[in-house]
Design a protein around this motif. Structure first.
Motif, PDB file in Angstrom:
ATOM      1  N   ILE A  28      -6.540 -26.786  29.038  1.00  0.00           N
ATOM      2  CA  ILE A  28      -5.138 -26.409  28.817  1.00  0.00           C
ATOM      3  C   ILE A  28      -4.940 -25.781  27.443  1.00  0.00           C
ATOM      4  O   ILE A  28      -4.061 -24.940  27.263  1.00  0.00           O
ATOM      5  CB  ILE A  28      -4.188 -27.602  29.042  1.00  0.00           C
ATOM      6  N   ARG A  29      -5.720 -26.173  26.484  1.00  0.00           N
ATOM      7  CA  ARG A  29      -5.645 -25.511  25.178  1.00  0.00           C
ATOM      8  C   ARG A  29      -6.049 -24.039  25.299  1.00  0.00           C
ATOM      9  O   ARG A  29      -5.448 -23.158  24.679  1.00  0.00           O
ATOM     10  CB  ARG A  29      -6.549 -26.224  24.175  1.00  0.00           C
ATOM     11  N   GLY A  30      -7.082 -23.765  26.105  1.00  0.00           N
ATOM     12  CA  GLY A  30      -7.499 -22.389  26.321  1.00  0.00           C
ATOM     13  C   GLY A  30      -6.423 -21.576  27.014  1.00  0.00           C
ATOM     14  O   GLY A  30      -6.193 -20.402  26.673  1.00  0.00           O
ATOM     15  N   ASP A  31      -5.743 -22.183  27.987  1.00  0.00           N
ATOM     16  CA  ASP A  31      -4.674 -21.486  28.691  1.00  0.00           C
ATOM     17  C   ASP A  31      -3.534 -21.117  27.747  1.00  0.00           C
ATOM     18  O   ASP A  31      -3.015 -20.001  27.770  1.00  0.00           O
ATOM     19  CB  ASP A  31      -4.133 -22.359  29.820  1.00  0.00           C
ATOM     20  N   VAL A  32      -3.109 -22.063  26.930  1.00  0.00           N
ATOM     21  CA  VAL A  32      -2.007 -21.800  26.001  1.00  0.00           C
ATOM     22  C   VAL A  32      -2.382 -20.693  25.019  1.00  0.00           C
ATOM     23  O   VAL A  32      -1.551 -19.853  24.659  1.00  0.00           O
ATOM     24  CB  VAL A  32      -1.611 -23.088  25.248  1.00  0.00           C
ATOM     25  N   GLN A  33      -3.624 -20.687  24.614  1.00  0.00           N
ATOM     26  CA  GLN A  33      -4.067 -19.672  23.658  1.00  0.00           C
ATOM     27  C   GLN A  33      -3.894 -18.260  24.224  1.00  0.00           C
ATOM     28  O   GLN A  33      -3.406 -17.357  23.528  1.00  0.00           O
ATOM     29  CB  GLN A  33      -5.529 -19.907  23.284  1.00  0.00           C
ATOM     30  N   VAL A  34      -4.273 -18.058  25.493  1.00  0.00           N
ATOM     31  CA  VAL A  34      -4.166 -16.716  26.068  1.00  0.00           C
ATOM     32  C   VAL A  34      -2.726 -16.364  26.433  1.00  0.00           C
ATOM     33  O   VAL A  34      -2.361 -15.188  26.456  1.00  0.00           O
ATOM     34  CB  VAL A  34      -5.099 -16.552  27.288  1.00  0.00           C
ATOM     35  N   VAL A  35      -1.888 -17.376  26.710  1.00  0.00           N
ATOM     36  CA  VAL A  35      -0.466 -17.109  26.929  1.00  0.00           C
ATOM     37  C   VAL A  35       0.187 -16.725  25.598  1.00  0.00           C
ATOM     38  O   VAL A  35       0.981 -15.780  25.517  1.00  0.00           O
ATOM     39  CB  VAL A  35       0.239 -18.325  27.549  1.00  0.00           C
ATOM     40  N   GLU A  36      -0.163 -17.449  24.558  1.00  0.00           N
ATOM     41  CA  GLU A  36       0.432 -17.196  23.248  1.00  0.00           C
ATOM     42  C   GLU A  36       0.008 -15.843  22.682  1.00  0.00           C
ATOM     43  O   GLU A  36       0.813 -15.150  22.045  1.00  0.00           O
ATOM     44  CB  GLU A  36       0.049 -18.313  22.280  1.00  0.00           C
ATOM     45  N   ASN A  37      -1.232 -15.428  22.917  1.00  0.00           N
ATOM     46  CA  ASN A  37      -1.657 -14.139  22.369  1.00  0.00           C
ATOM     47  C   ASN A  37      -1.231 -12.951  23.240  1.00  0.00           C
ATOM     48  O   ASN A  37      -1.490 -11.796  22.901  1.00  0.00           O
ATOM     49  CB  ASN A  37      -3.177 -14.111  22.117  1.00  0.00           C
ATOM     50  N   GLY A  38      -0.578 -13.249  24.359  1.00  0.00           N
ATOM     51  CA  GLY A  38       0.001 -12.195  25.171  1.00  0.00           C
ATOM     52  C   GLY A  38      -0.899 -11.595  26.225  1.00  0.00           C
ATOM     53  O   GLY A  38      -0.483 -10.711  26.973  1.00  0.00           O
ATOM     54  N   SER A  39      -2.127 -12.056  26.332  1.00  0.00           N
ATOM     55  CA  SER A  39      -3.033 -11.473  27.328  1.00  0.00           C
ATOM     56  C   SER A  39      -2.778 -12.011  28.734  1.00  0.00           C
ATOM     57  O   SER A  39      -3.120 -11.358  29.716  1.00  0.00           O
ATOM     58  CB  SER A  39      -4.489 -11.708  26.924  1.00  0.00           C
ATOM     59  N   TYR A  40      -2.193 -13.193  28.828  1.00  0.00           N
ATOM     60  CA  TYR A  40      -1.830 -13.778  30.118  1.00  0.00           C
ATOM     61  C   TYR A  40      -0.357 -14.149  30.125  1.00  0.00           C
ATOM     62  O   TYR A  40       0.238 -14.388  29.072  1.00  0.00           O
ATOM     63  CB  TYR A  40      -2.671 -15.020  30.416  1.00  0.00           C
ATOM     64  N   GLN A  41       0.200 -14.199  31.319  1.00  0.00           N
ATOM     65  CA  GLN A  41       1.607 -14.541  31.493  1.00  0.00           C
ATOM     66  C   GLN A  41       1.742 -15.711  32.466  1.00  0.00           C
ATOM     67  O   GLN A  41       1.082 -15.744  33.507  1.00  0.00           O
ATOM     68  CB  GLN A  41       2.384 -13.335  32.019  1.00  0.00           C
ATOM     69  N   PHE A  42       2.598 -16.654  32.119  1.00  0.00           N
ATOM     70  CA  PHE A  42       2.873 -17.793  32.994  1.00  0.00           C
ATOM     71  C   PHE A  42       4.297 -17.681  33.508  1.00  0.00           C
ATOM     72  O   PHE A  42       5.230 -17.412  32.756  1.00  0.00           O
ATOM     73  CB  PHE A  42       2.710 -19.105  32.224  1.00  0.00           C
ATOM     74  N   THR A  43       4.476 -17.895  34.807  1.00  0.00           N
ATOM     75  CA  THR A  43       5.808 -17.911  35.405  1.00  0.00           C
ATOM     76  C   THR A  43       5.934 -19.111  36.326  1.00  0.00           C
ATOM     77  O   THR A  43       4.946 -19.603  36.862  1.00  0.00           O
ATOM     78  CB  THR A  43       6.078 -16.627  36.226  1.00  0.00           C
ATOM     79  N   GLY A  44       7.154 -19.578  36.530  1.00  0.00           N
ATOM     80  CA  GLY A  44       7.405 -20.692  37.433  1.00  0.00           C
ATOM     81  C   GLY A  44       7.210 -22.043  36.776  1.00  0.00           C
ATOM     82  O   GLY A  44       7.294 -22.190  35.559  1.00  0.00           O
ATOM     83  N   LYS A  45       6.915 -23.034  37.607  1.00  0.00           N
ATOM     84  CA  LYS A  45       6.737 -24.402  37.136  1.00  0.00           C
ATOM     85  C   LYS A  45       5.698 -25.110  38.001  1.00  0.00           C
ATOM     86  O   LYS A  45       5.736 -25.020  39.231  1.00  0.00           O
ATOM     87  CB  LYS A  45       8.061 -25.170  37.205  1.00  0.00           C
ATOM     88  N   ILE A  46       4.777 -25.796  37.339  1.00  0.00           N
ATOM     89  CA  ILE A  46       3.750 -26.553  38.056  1.00  0.00           C
ATOM     90  C   ILE A  46       4.324 -27.911  38.446  1.00  0.00           C
ATOM     91  O   ILE A  46       4.687 -28.704  37.576  1.00  0.00           O
ATOM     92  CB  ILE A  46       2.499 -26.738  37.189  1.00  0.00           C
ATOM     93  N   SER A  47       4.429 -28.170  39.728  1.00  0.00           N
ATOM     94  CA  SER A  47       5.046 -29.409  40.207  1.00  0.00           C
ATOM     95  C   SER A  47       4.140 -30.084  41.236  1.00  0.00           C
ATOM     96  O   SER A  47       4.193 -29.762  42.430  1.00  0.00           O
ATOM     97  CB  SER A  47       6.416 -29.122  40.832  1.00  0.00           C
TER      98      SER A  47
END
Length: 213
Positions: free
Chosen positions: A120-139
């Motif tokens: 999850i740290r790796g995921d946040v890093q790529v979202v924060e640097n703009g290379s990946y985008q997250f939408t919606g909600k994990i439920s």
């Protein structure tokens, strides 16, 4: 069967972004069992509707509804509740951080360790640097306790295996350069191995079990 209140293809160790690629592979696996609640809750804590809670209004993780076919002892029930609090906190902090509240990533070590924390740290890093985008909600839904046991010669219960269902149409994590194409239906069964550490219960491993649930 007991209820509580409300293949193994692993995420890569640095980030969980390859989950989408893994799900594109055909999986020849058995179907999920339908565990309908038939007994009174085993939890000693009241259930809450975690889907309506936000970090601002309800900062403390709650125990999500769960079911199990295990005959849990009081010690095991307490372990399950501790593990599910970590499970709930894990997804709260993930949803918050992935959605842009990057400061909430400091909460990750409160709920995750090992491969899961690194992922999850790796995921946040790529979202924060703009290379990946997250939408919606994990439920997560259909939460079920699959195993409760002692490991590493521990005298106390220190491992809980939690299976749950993901609706991948409700959220997306994809390269920002790629268009997000919503899926009509894509339900998968995931498993979290939650372990008790010296600091408390932490989600340690996460695996894809079946491409259906």
């Amino acid at each position: 069967m007991k209820t509580g209140p409300g293949g193994r293809i692993r995420y890569r160790t640095t980030t969980a972004l390859t989950l989408a690629a893994a799900l594109a592979l055909p999986l020849v696996l058995s179907g999920c069992e339908d565990h309908s609640p038939v007994a009174a809750p085993t939890s000693t804590l009241p259930a809450k509707d975690s889907s309506a809670a936000t970090p601002a209004t309800d900062p403390q993780p709650t125990i999500p509804a769960y079911e199990t076919e295990l005959d849990l002892s009081p010690e095991e029930t307490e372990a399950v509740e501790g593990a599910l609090i970590a499970f709930e906190g894990y997804f709260r902090s993930v949803n918050s951080a992935y959605s842009g509240d990057f400061e909430s990533a400091v909460d990750f070590p409160k709920f995750a360790s090992g491969d899961a924390l690194e992922s999850i740290r790796g995921d946040v890093q790529v979202v924060e640097n703009g290379s990946y985008q997250f939408t919606g909600k994990i439920s997560p839904s259909k939460v079920a306790i699959d195993d409760v046991k002692n490991t590493d010669d521990s005298e106390d219960v220190n491992m809980v295996s939690v299976n749950f269902c993901f609706d991948l149409t409700k959220w997306s994590l994809h390269p920002k350069s790629n268009a997000d194409t919503p899926l009509e239906s894509d339900l998968v069964t995931m498993e979290h191995t939650i372990k008790k550490t010296s600091d408390g219960w932490r989600v340690a491993e996460q695996s894809l079990i079946e491409k259906r649930c």
